[in-house]
Design a protein around this motif. Sequence first.
Motif, PDB file in Angstrom:
ATOM      1  N   ARG A  73       0.838  -1.210   0.000  1.00 28.45           N
ATOM      2  CA  ARG A  73       0.000   0.000   0.000  1.00 28.45           C
ATOM      3  C   ARG A  73       0.873   1.260   0.000  1.00 28.45           C
ATOM      4  NH1 ARG A  73      -5.334   0.651   1.787  1.00 28.45           N
ATOM      5  NH2 ARG A  73      -5.289  -1.503   2.550  1.00 28.45           N
ATOM      6  N   GLN A  74       1.885   1.294   0.870  1.00 28.27           N
ATOM      7  CA  GLN A  74       2.734   2.486   0.936  1.00 28.27           C
ATOM      8  C   GLN A  74       3.571   2.652  -0.334  1.00 28.27           C
ATOM      9  OE1 GLN A  74       2.477   4.806   3.297  1.00 28.27           O
ATOM     10  NE2 GLN A  74       0.795   3.517   4.057  1.00 28.27           N
ATOM     11  N   PHE A  75       3.990   1.513  -0.917  1.00 27.34           N
ATOM     12  CA  PHE A  75       4.736   1.593  -2.170  1.00 27.34           C
ATOM     13  C   PHE A  75       3.865   2.210  -3.273  1.00 27.34           C
ATOM     14  CE2 PHE A  75       5.873  -0.252  -6.291  1.00 27.34           C
ATOM     15  CZ  PHE A  75       7.206   0.104  -6.376  1.00 27.34           C
ATOM     16  N   LEU A  76       2.632   1.805  -3.357  1.00 27.48           N
ATOM     17  CA  LEU A  76       1.734   2.359  -4.382  1.00 27.48           C
ATOM     18  C   LEU A  76       1.488   3.846  -4.167  1.00 27.48           C
ATOM     19  CD1 LEU A  76      -0.872  -0.545  -4.595  1.00 27.48           C
ATOM     20  CD2 LEU A  76       0.800   0.097  -6.344  1.00 27.48           C
ATOM     21  N   PHE A  77       1.302   4.242  -2.907  1.00 26.64           N
ATOM     22  CA  PHE A  77       0.993   5.651  -2.612  1.00 26.64           C
ATOM     23  C   PHE A  77       2.199   6.553  -2.827  1.00 26.64           C
ATOM     24  CE2 PHE A  77      -2.432   4.202   0.636  1.00 26.64           C
ATOM     25  CZ  PHE A  77      -3.251   3.840  -0.415  1.00 26.64           C
ATOM     26  N   HIS A  78       3.359   6.111  -2.343  1.00 22.82           N
ATOM     27  CA  HIS A  78       4.513   6.998  -2.284  1.00 22.82           C
ATOM     28  C   HIS A  78       5.479   6.862  -3.451  1.00 22.82           C
ATOM     29  CE1 HIS A  78       3.461   8.483   1.663  1.00 22.82           C
ATOM     30  NE2 HIS A  78       3.270   7.243   2.068  1.00 22.82           N
ATOM     31  N   VAL A  79       5.407   5.747  -4.173  1.00 22.44           N
ATOM     32  CA  VAL A  79       6.337   5.535  -5.286  1.00 22.44           C
ATOM     33  C   VAL A  79       5.595   5.389  -6.611  1.00 22.44           C
ATOM     34  CG1 VAL A  79       8.148   4.049  -6.222  1.00 22.44           C
ATOM     35  CG2 VAL A  79       8.028   4.460  -3.744  1.00 22.44           C
ATOM     36  N   TRP A  80       4.647   4.448  -6.636  1.00 24.54           N
ATOM     37  CA  TRP A  80       4.049   4.132  -7.938  1.00 24.54           C
ATOM     38  C   TRP A  80       3.123   5.231  -8.454  1.00 24.54           C
ATOM     39  CZ3 TRP A  80       6.644   0.982 -10.493  1.00 24.54           C
ATOM     40  CH2 TRP A  80       6.162   0.468 -11.700  1.00 24.54           C
ATOM     41  N   ALA A  81       2.541   6.026  -7.585  1.00 25.75           N
ATOM     42  CA  ALA A  81       1.737   7.165  -8.047  1.00 25.75           C
ATOM     43  C   ALA A  81       2.604   8.140  -8.836  1.00 25.75           C
ATOM     44  CB  ALA A  81       1.096   7.887  -6.861  1.00 25.75           C
ATOM     45  N   ASP A  82       3.859   8.311  -8.377  1.00 27.03           N
ATOM     46  CA  ASP A  82       4.783   9.188  -9.104  1.00 27.03           C
ATOM     47  C   ASP A  82       5.185   8.556 -10.437  1.00 27.03           C
ATOM     48  OD1 ASP A  82       6.244  11.531  -9.355  1.00 27.03           O
ATOM     49  OD2 ASP A  82       8.062  10.628  -8.537  1.00 27.03           O
ATOM     50  N   VAL A  83       5.346   7.248 -10.453  1.00 37.06           N
ATOM     51  CA  VAL A  83       5.665   6.548 -11.701  1.00 37.06           C
ATOM     52  C   VAL A  83       4.526   6.705 -12.703  1.00 37.06           C
ATOM     53  CG1 VAL A  83       6.046   4.260 -12.716  1.00 37.06           C
ATOM     54  CG2 VAL A  83       7.200   4.891 -10.578  1.00 37.06           C
ATOM     55  N   LEU A  84       3.286   6.541 -12.246  1.00 35.90           N
ATOM     56  CA  LEU A  84       2.130   6.718 -13.130  1.00 35.90           C
ATOM     57  C   LEU A  84       2.058   8.146 -13.665  1.00 35.90           C
ATOM     58  CD1 LEU A  84      -0.588   4.721 -11.141  1.00 35.90           C
ATOM     59  CD2 LEU A  84       0.485   4.053 -13.296  1.00 35.90           C
ATOM     60  N   ALA A  85       2.351   9.132 -12.791  1.00 38.14           N
ATOM     61  CA  ALA A  85       2.317  10.532 -13.234  1.00 38.14           C
ATOM     62  C   ALA A  85       3.384  10.799 -14.284  1.00 38.14           C
ATOM     63  CB  ALA A  85       2.512  11.463 -12.034  1.00 38.14           C
ATOM     64  N   THR A  86       4.576  10.247 -14.074  1.00 35.94           N
ATOM     65  CA  THR A  86       5.655  10.448 -15.042  1.00 35.94           C
ATOM     66  C   THR A  86       5.297   9.827 -16.388  1.00 35.94           C
ATOM     67  OG1 THR A  86       7.273  10.423 -13.246  1.00 35.94           O
ATOM     68  CG2 THR A  86       8.105  10.082 -15.474  1.00 35.94           C
ATOM     69  N   ALA A  87       4.767   8.611 -16.349  1.00 35.40           N
ATOM     70  CA  ALA A  87       4.374   7.952 -17.597  1.00 35.40           C
ATOM     71  C   ALA A  87       3.233   8.711 -18.275  1.00 35.40           C
ATOM     72  CB  ALA A  87       3.956   6.509 -17.298  1.00 35.40           C
ATOM     73  N   GLY A  88       2.279   9.183 -17.495  1.00 37.95           N
ATOM     74  CA  GLY A  88       1.171   9.934 -18.080  1.00 37.95           C
ATOM     75  C   GLY A  88       1.617  11.205 -18.760  1.00 37.95           C
ATOM     76  N   MET A  89       2.606  11.892 -18.156  1.00 34.36           N
ATOM     77  CA  MET A  89       3.120  13.125 -18.770  1.00 34.36           C
ATOM     78  C   MET A  89       3.857  12.838 -20.073  1.00 34.36           C
ATOM     79  SD  MET A  89       4.646  15.494 -15.748  1.00 34.36           S
ATOM     80  CE  MET A  89       5.496  16.447 -16.994  1.00 34.36           C
ATOM     81  N   ARG A  90       4.671  11.778 -20.081  1.00 35.42           N
ATOM     82  CA  ARG A  90       5.524  11.506 -21.238  1.00 35.42           C
ATOM     83  C   ARG A  90       4.784  10.803 -22.375  1.00 35.42           C
ATOM     84  NH1 ARG A  90      10.979   9.236 -18.137  1.00 35.42           N
ATOM     85  NH2 ARG A  90      11.553  11.212 -17.155  1.00 35.42           N
ATOM     86  N   HIS A  91       3.856   9.915 -22.023  1.00 35.30           N
ATOM     87  CA  HIS A  91       3.255   9.071 -23.050  1.00 35.30           C
ATOM     88  C   HIS A  91       1.753   9.243 -23.167  1.00 35.30           C
ATOM     89  CE1 HIS A  91       7.162   7.078 -23.055  1.00 35.30           C
ATOM     90  NE2 HIS A  91       7.061   6.915 -21.740  1.00 35.30           N
ATOM     91  N   GLY A  92       1.152  10.070 -22.315  1.00 35.12           N
ATOM     92  CA  GLY A  92      -0.290  10.237 -22.363  1.00 35.12           C
ATOM     93  C   GLY A  92      -1.003   9.191 -21.528  1.00 35.12           C
ATOM     94  N   ALA A  93      -2.236   9.515 -21.136  1.00 38.67           N
ATOM     95  CA  ALA A  93      -2.988   8.633 -20.251  1.00 38.67           C
ATOM     96  C   ALA A  93      -3.261   7.276 -20.881  1.00 38.67           C
ATOM     97  CB  ALA A  93      -4.303   9.299 -19.841  1.00 38.67           C
ATOM     98  N   GLN A  94      -3.401   7.229 -22.202  1.00 37.91           N
ATOM     99  CA  GLN A  94      -3.706   5.979 -22.880  1.00 37.91           C
ATOM    100  C   GLN A  94      -2.498   5.407 -23.617  1.00 37.91           C
ATOM    101  OE1 GLN A  94      -6.573   4.531 -22.242  1.00 37.91           O
ATOM    102  NE2 GLN A  94      -7.052   6.332 -20.982  1.00 37.91           N
TER     103      GLN A  94
END
Length: 796
Positions: free
Chosen positions: A550-571
Amino acid sequence: MALAASPDSLAGQARRLYTEELVKGLTHVVQATLDQARTLLDKPSEHGTMMRRRDLVQALMKGAQGWHRGMVAGLRRVLTQGATASRPLDLPPPGGRDSLTLVPDDTIELEIVTSRLALAVMDRASWEFADLRSRVAHLEGRTELEPHDMLRAHVLARIVFDAWRGAGLTLEGWREVQATLHDELAALVEEAYHETNRWLVEQKVLPEVDLRPFIKRSRTHPHAQMGFGGWTTSFAGDGNSASMALGSPSEYPNSAGFAGPGRGHGPWMGGGGGGGASRQVGEETRLMTRAAPLARSREHAEAVLGRLNRLIGRHVPSFSASTRNAGLERPAPVMSPGLARAIDSAEKGIRQRVAPTTQRGEPMVTTPVLLDELHHRKQALKKAAATPEERATIEIVALLFQSILTEDRIPPAVRVWFARLQMPVLRVAVSEPDFFATIDHPARRLIDRMGACVMGFDSAAAGVNEALEKEIKRIVQVVEAYPDTGRRVFQTVLIEFEKFLEHYFKNENEMTKRGVSLAQQVEQRETMAIQYTIELRRMLNEVPVQEGVRQFLFHVWADVLATAGMRHGAQGEQTKAMKRAAADLIWSASAKVTREERAEVIRRLPLLLKSLREGMANAGMDQPRQDEHIQQLNNSLAAAFTAKAAVIPDDRLRELMERLETLEELLPDAADVEIDESMVLDLSGHQSSELEVVLEGGSMPTPAMVAWARELQVGSWYMLDRGGHTEPVQLSWHGLRKQLSLFVTPQGRCVLFQQHRLASYLQAGLIVPAQDEALTVRATRSALAKLDVDASRLLS
């Protein structure tokens, strides 16, 4: 005969005049305090509070005369006996080790009370005191007043409080009416300083006080400017020399923990003596107890305008009446036809005189030529004026612009455009008397904003950006093109200038546009990361996911998702892959009770770990930190293999998969996201050679400092003390809801602050405005000084 008096005699007469001015106003102070005590008693309150206020009223009615006599006697005593009479009482006498004793708590309380009173007085009267101190020190041939000179505010504070206690009044009673005492005594001391300054000017004692030779500069930066509102400038002398606004460190006794207003390490103070740590504590305590910076700055500006109006009112009573009635529903004054024609003629003449003459279109008129031209026009305008009010207004506006045009920090190419504003401002000042009554007039605000942007670090020598110069030129031409619209045209171009600044720093300024782009990327990424975190928390709120996952998803993977969304788009495929990895991690960490489930986890694990590492690497995480997170996840997976983790039902897992795939549709609105330090995931991942993110330093900010951080204006210059180095920075960008702020150095280095961290730096005095006061406020003080010398010029 006064002119023939010796310098020492003049200094003594000045102190006597200061004393008499105080004595004359003490009756009003006592009466105002008694009135406030009665008002407090009439207000609903708890029984204990009501009884305390009743006792205070009774004690004041009984002891008011004794309090007044005690204050008068104390002032007379220090006037006749000198500085030694004002030595703080109740303190242990100096001596060796055998004489060391603990300071009683009561003594500390007394020192705190008098220190706060002295600070309140100097918050309001700092500029008058600075001038008076310079003049008296000049007369006495010294660089600084004695630490306990009667002119210092802490001496009066001690006298007032000693007289209060001597009249049988209590410390609790003082606290009840402390706000009134601070306001009344501050106003009285300011007026006493002003009258004493005016008398010394009449005696030809330093008619023009130049404070620059006395300012101590830091060795770390020779161009550091004065601190905001005069907090932090100090005059040459030894290590105990006085700060410009607040007197010497010894003015505020240290027995209460107040180390004095100076800072031992800032760019605006010269080093002196030891005790750096205690000075920092004292500075922080002072900032915590003083008024909000925005309110203090406004009070200072209003006080300057108030003194100007009082001075003019003594010589032109109708002028004072018009400014007092400016905010009322009354017809605006009508400009005489002769003056209107003269202003039009002067405006055309000035426009022709300062027209661009070089191939680049740069005005080539020098400052002396400008001043000569404006002086010639002023005389013609005064001849055309029909009333004393018009002549006084012409003189004041001329003095304001004389000060503005001689400001050496304004680049020459811009100075001529300020000169062309004089006639439009004069036209507004004649028809709208509130130009002299309020600091919020749009003409004042426009001049202050443009001045704050161009009076940057060494801008006078380096020049100003061509785009900024063109915008100032356009604004002046627009104002000139609409002479009959009054304040509306100033308000319109002020709004346009603010919009231009936002566009300018983002797209046109070579030093800032790269930094603004990086800061916007940081904001977008952090905002998306927080949005993902919020939605992941909602999704997993009732799902039995192992805590480490749970803490890994909140504190690390949310940032990974944001980085991917910025670079490659939500889809984008990469973003979808990161979402699938999150779903696989949640499934893998749930309890595995059958051999088949465990075999499936082992089969998927290498691909899952590869995806996790790729995601963390793309988000800027280094290898050691990746290893740390993978180790923690291994522990969670081990718990799943031993069936110690909770079981997630299959239908719930399918629901989570579907929600992860459409996560962007569920995200909260970005406008509702607040980027505070408790939710920023890891700003250090944004550090680069082009962008420095400030993650530590400063002091716990008060709400006033947080409000101040939100009100800092784009384009303004500041002095930043960071890492033992001080340098000028320009505020170039505010983010969404001003959660992030970007400052840029003259060399192009970008420094990013989160709002709370910026407030912490403001609280600690690690970042201060480069200009001690607004351009028009400084010009108004300069006009006051000249009118104090010769007020007859108002009507001449």
